[in-house]
Design an enzyme around this catalytic site. Structure first.
Site, PDB file in Angstrom:
ATOM      1  N   HIS A 115       0.806  -1.216   0.000  1.00 22.24           N
ATOM      2  CA  HIS A 115       0.000   0.000   0.000  1.00 22.24           C
ATOM      3  C   HIS A 115       0.842   1.270   0.000  1.00 22.24           C
ATOM      4  O   HIS A 115       0.336   2.357  -0.257  1.00 22.24           O
ATOM      5  CB  HIS A 115      -0.985   0.002   1.183  1.00 22.24           C
ATOM      6  N   ASP A 145       0.024  -7.622   1.498  1.00 25.32           N
ATOM      7  CA  ASP A 145       0.507  -6.240   1.590  1.00 25.32           C
ATOM      8  C   ASP A 145       2.029  -6.175   1.525  1.00 25.32           C
ATOM      9  O   ASP A 145       2.670  -5.420   2.248  1.00 25.32           O
ATOM     10  CB  ASP A 145      -0.003  -5.562   2.873  1.00 25.32           C
ATOM     11  N   GLY A 216       3.994   6.829   8.010  1.00 25.29           N
ATOM     12  CA  GLY A 216       5.372   6.876   7.557  1.00 25.29           C
ATOM     13  C   GLY A 216       6.184   5.683   8.015  1.00 25.29           C
ATOM     14  O   GLY A 216       7.211   5.359   7.422  1.00 25.29           O
ATOM     15  N   SER A 218       5.024   2.710   7.883  1.00 25.91           N
ATOM     16  CA  SER A 218       4.540   1.578   7.112  1.00 25.91           C
ATOM     17  C   SER A 218       5.619   1.021   6.189  1.00 25.91           C
ATOM     18  O   SER A 218       6.259   1.749   5.435  1.00 25.91           O
ATOM     19  CB  SER A 218       3.333   2.013   6.275  1.00 25.91           C
ATOM     20  N   VAL A 275     -13.341 -24.080   0.452  1.00 23.32           N
ATOM     21  CA  VAL A 275     -14.289 -24.256   1.551  1.00 23.32           C
ATOM     22  C   VAL A 275     -14.646 -22.890   2.131  1.00 23.32           C
ATOM     23  O   VAL A 275     -13.917 -21.916   1.961  1.00 23.32           O
ATOM     24  CB  VAL A 275     -13.705 -25.134   2.690  1.00 23.32           C
ATOM     25  N   ILE A 277     -15.472 -21.334   5.925  1.00 23.19           N
ATOM     26  CA  ILE A 277     -15.258 -21.741   7.312  1.00 23.19           C
ATOM     27  C   ILE A 277     -15.903 -20.756   8.269  1.00 23.19           C
ATOM     28  O   ILE A 277     -16.229 -19.624   7.894  1.00 23.19           O
ATOM     29  CB  ILE A 277     -13.753 -21.857   7.637  1.00 23.19           C
TER      30      ILE A 277
END
Length: 466
Positions: A115, A145, A216, A218, A275, A277
Site C-alpha cells: 500500500h 501487503d 510513515g 509503514s 471451503v 469456514i
C-alpha cells in the site's frame, strides 16, 4: 536500659540498610532494561525512506481511500498521504506519500508494504547516506501487503533475518522507520500477541506489538534484540487515526515466501481448498462433542474444489493442517495459503465425534473471472453481479439486487451484497436484462451514478467504469 539502646541501634542499622537497598533500585531497574544503542547503529543503515508520487485528479484521487466521514476507522494502513478533498474538478495534481522499507540484498532489493507503492508513478528511495535513487517495482502482493523493489546500487548494507517461530509474547522489539517523514526514528516495545487474524486480512498471522507506529512507519522493519528483522510494520488499530498502543506486523517468513515467488514468477500463487469456514463457539463445540471451542468449522465445500476431492465434508472441524495447530478459524487460511498448488498436506479433522486424518492436495485459487458466470462477465464493467429482486418488506417495487461485489470501483464506492439498484444514470432498472443492456453500453472511464436502496433507505453512488 542496655536492651533499649541495643534495640535503637538495630533499628538504625535496619534503616540504613533499607536506604542503601532503595538507592540501588534505579540501578537494578536500569540494568534490567535493554540497551538498543548497538542494535540501532548496526541495523539503521539498511533502513530506507520511500516516497512515491502519483498524478491524480479530484475524483480518482479519492479511490481506494477513506471518505471523510470514515476517517475514525478501526484498522488502517498508515503512511503519510493527504486526501485532496478541495481540489478543482478534473485538475491533475501530484499526490505524494511517505513510507519506509529495508534492504534485503547488497545488489538493491528492498522490501516494503504494497500500500506504500500501490499505483505510484514514481518511487524514490532515500538511503541512510542521503542518496536518492529511483526504484523499480519488481512485484507486489495485495493480499499480504508486500511489495518488492529494486534499485541500481552495489555493496549496500543489509538487514539480518530472524526466525518467527522463536518469538515469544513479552519479548522486546524495536521499529525503525520514517513517521511523518522523520528519517530513522526508533521506537520500542514488546510483543503483545502472535498469530493475530484481522478483518479482510486472510493470509497473514500478524505479530501484535505495542511499539509506537505512526504514518510513515509503514513498510519499515521490526527487529528483535539480536538485531534481526522478524516483521514488517503494516497496520495499527485506531479510533482516532493515530497510534493507540496496538500495532501489527507481517511475519518475515510470510514476507520472504512472497519475495521468492515475486522474484521467480512476478506473482504469488497460493494454495486453495475451496471451503467456507466459521468460528467454533462454546455452543457449537458442545453440539459437536468437543470439550472446548477449537478449530475451523467447515460450513460449506465447493463440489469442484480440492477439499471435496480429498474427502473433507461440511460439518468437519479442522484441528490441524500441515502440522499447524488450528486453534481458531483464522488459523486455517494462512496455513493453506502458504502451500504451493499441488502440494500435499495432512489434515486432522473432527467428524461425528471422532478424530480423522485426511491427505489433502491443495489446488490453485481460481481467478475471479473464472469463478463468475456468463452473467457476471456482462456485469464486470462495474464489478457487480446482480440478480432478480427478491420480495421483502423494505424492498422497492423495481430494480435488481446485488448478489456479489467483485474487486473494483463498486467495492471501493461502498456497494454491498443485498443492495438494490433501481436506476443507472437516469434510467430505471426493472430486470437483470435492463441492467445488462445498460452496463454493456458504458464506456471505460465514464462516471455514472447509481440509485441504491439499502434496508429501506436510498442514496446515490458515483462510480467510474473500470
Amino acid at each position: 536500659m542496655q536492651l533499649a539502646i541495643s534495640a535503637r541501634r538495630y533499628a538504625l542499622f535496619g534503616v540504613l540498610v533499607l536506604a542503601g537497598l532503595m538507592s540501588l533500585v534505579p540501578e537494578v531497574q536500569a540494568r534490567s532494561l535493554p540497551d538498543f544503542t548497538e542494535l540501532v547503529e548496526e541495523a539503521s543503515p539498511a533502513v530506507v525512506n520511500i516516497s512515491t508520487t502519483r498524478v491524480v485528479n479530484q475524483r480518482s484521487g479519492l479511490q481506494g481511500f477513506m471518505n471523510p466521514e470514515e476517517l475514525p476507522q478501526l484498522f488502517r494502513h498508515f503512511f503519510g498521504d493527504q486526501l485532496p478533498f478541495n481540489l478543482p474538478e478534473g485538475k491533475a495534481v501530484p499526490r505524494q506519500s511517505l513510507g519506509s522499507g529495508f534492504i534485503i540484498s547488497e545488489d538493491g532489493y528492498i522490501l516494503t508494504n504494497n500500500h506504500v507503492v500501490e499505483e505510484a508513478d514514481e518511487i524514490i528511495v532515500r538511503l541512510s547516506d542521503r542518496r536518492e535513487l529511483t526504484a523499480k517495482l519488481i512485484g507486489s502482493d495485495p493480499k499480504t501487503d508486500i511489495a518488492l523493489l529494486k534499485i541500481e546500487a552495489r555493496d549496500l548494507p543489509v538487514v539480518e533475518l530472524g526466525k518467527v517461530s522463536r518469538l515469544k509474547v513479552g519479548e522486546w522489539v524495536l521499529a525503525i522507520g520514517s513517521p511523518f517523514g522523520f528519517d530513522h526514528t526508533v521506537t520500542a516495545g514488546i510483543i503483545s500477541a502472535m498469530g493475530r487474524s484481522l478483518p479482510n486480512e486472510t493470509y497473514v498471522p500478524f505479530i501484535q506489538t505495542d511499539v509506537a507506529i505512526n504514518p510513515g512507519n509503514s513498510g519499515g522493519p521490526l527487529f528483535n534484540l539480536k538485531g534481526e528483522v522478524i516483521g514488517i510494520n503494516s497496520q495499527i488499530y485506531t479510533r482516532s487515526g493515530g497510534f493507540m498502543g496496538l500495532s501489527f506486523a507481517i511475519p518475515i517468513d510470510v514476507a520472504m515466501n512472497v519475495v521468492e515467488q515475486l522474484k521467480e514468477d512476478g506473482r504469488v500463487v497460493r494454495g486453495w481448498l475451496g471451503v467456507q469456514i466459521q468460528e467454533v463457539d462454546r455452543d457449537l463445540a458442545k453440539s459437536f462433542g468437543l470439550d472446548r471451542p477449537m478449530g475451523a468449522l467447515i460450513a460449506s465445500v465447493d463440489e469442484q474444489g480440492p477439499a471435496a476431492r480429498s474427502g473433507i465434508q461440511s460439518g468437519d472441524i479442522v484441528l490441524e493442517f500441515d502440522g499447524h495447530e488450528i486453534s481458531r478459524a483464522g488459523d486455517l487460511p494462512p496455513a493453506v495459503g502458504n502451500l504451493r498448488p499441488g502440494n500435499q498436506a495432512y489434515a486432522k479433522v473432527w467428524r461425528e465425534g471422532r478424530l480423522m486424518t485426511l491427505t489433502v492436495e491443495v489446488g490453485a485459487r481460481p481467478e475471479e473471472n473464472k469463478l463468475a458466470t456468463s452473467q457476471s462477465a456482462q456485469n464486470a464493467p462495474l464489478g457487480l453481479i446482480v440478480k432478480t429482486l427478491e420480495e421483502g418488506t423494505h424492498q422497492p417495487r423495481y430494480g435488481v439486487q446485488v448478489e456479489r461485489v467483485l474487486e473494483g470501483e463498486a467495492a471501493r464506492a461502498g456497494i454491498q451484497v443485498g443492495d438494490v439498484i433501481t436506476r443507472l444514470g437516469y434510467t430505471r432498472i426493472r430486470s437483470v436484462q435492463d441492467w445488462q443492456a445498460l452496463v454493456g453500453n458504458l464506456a471505460s472511464g465514464e462516471v455514472v451514478h447509481l440509485h441504491v436502496v439499502r434496508e429501506g433507505r436510498s442514496h446515490f453512488v458515483a462510480i467510474k467504469v473500470d
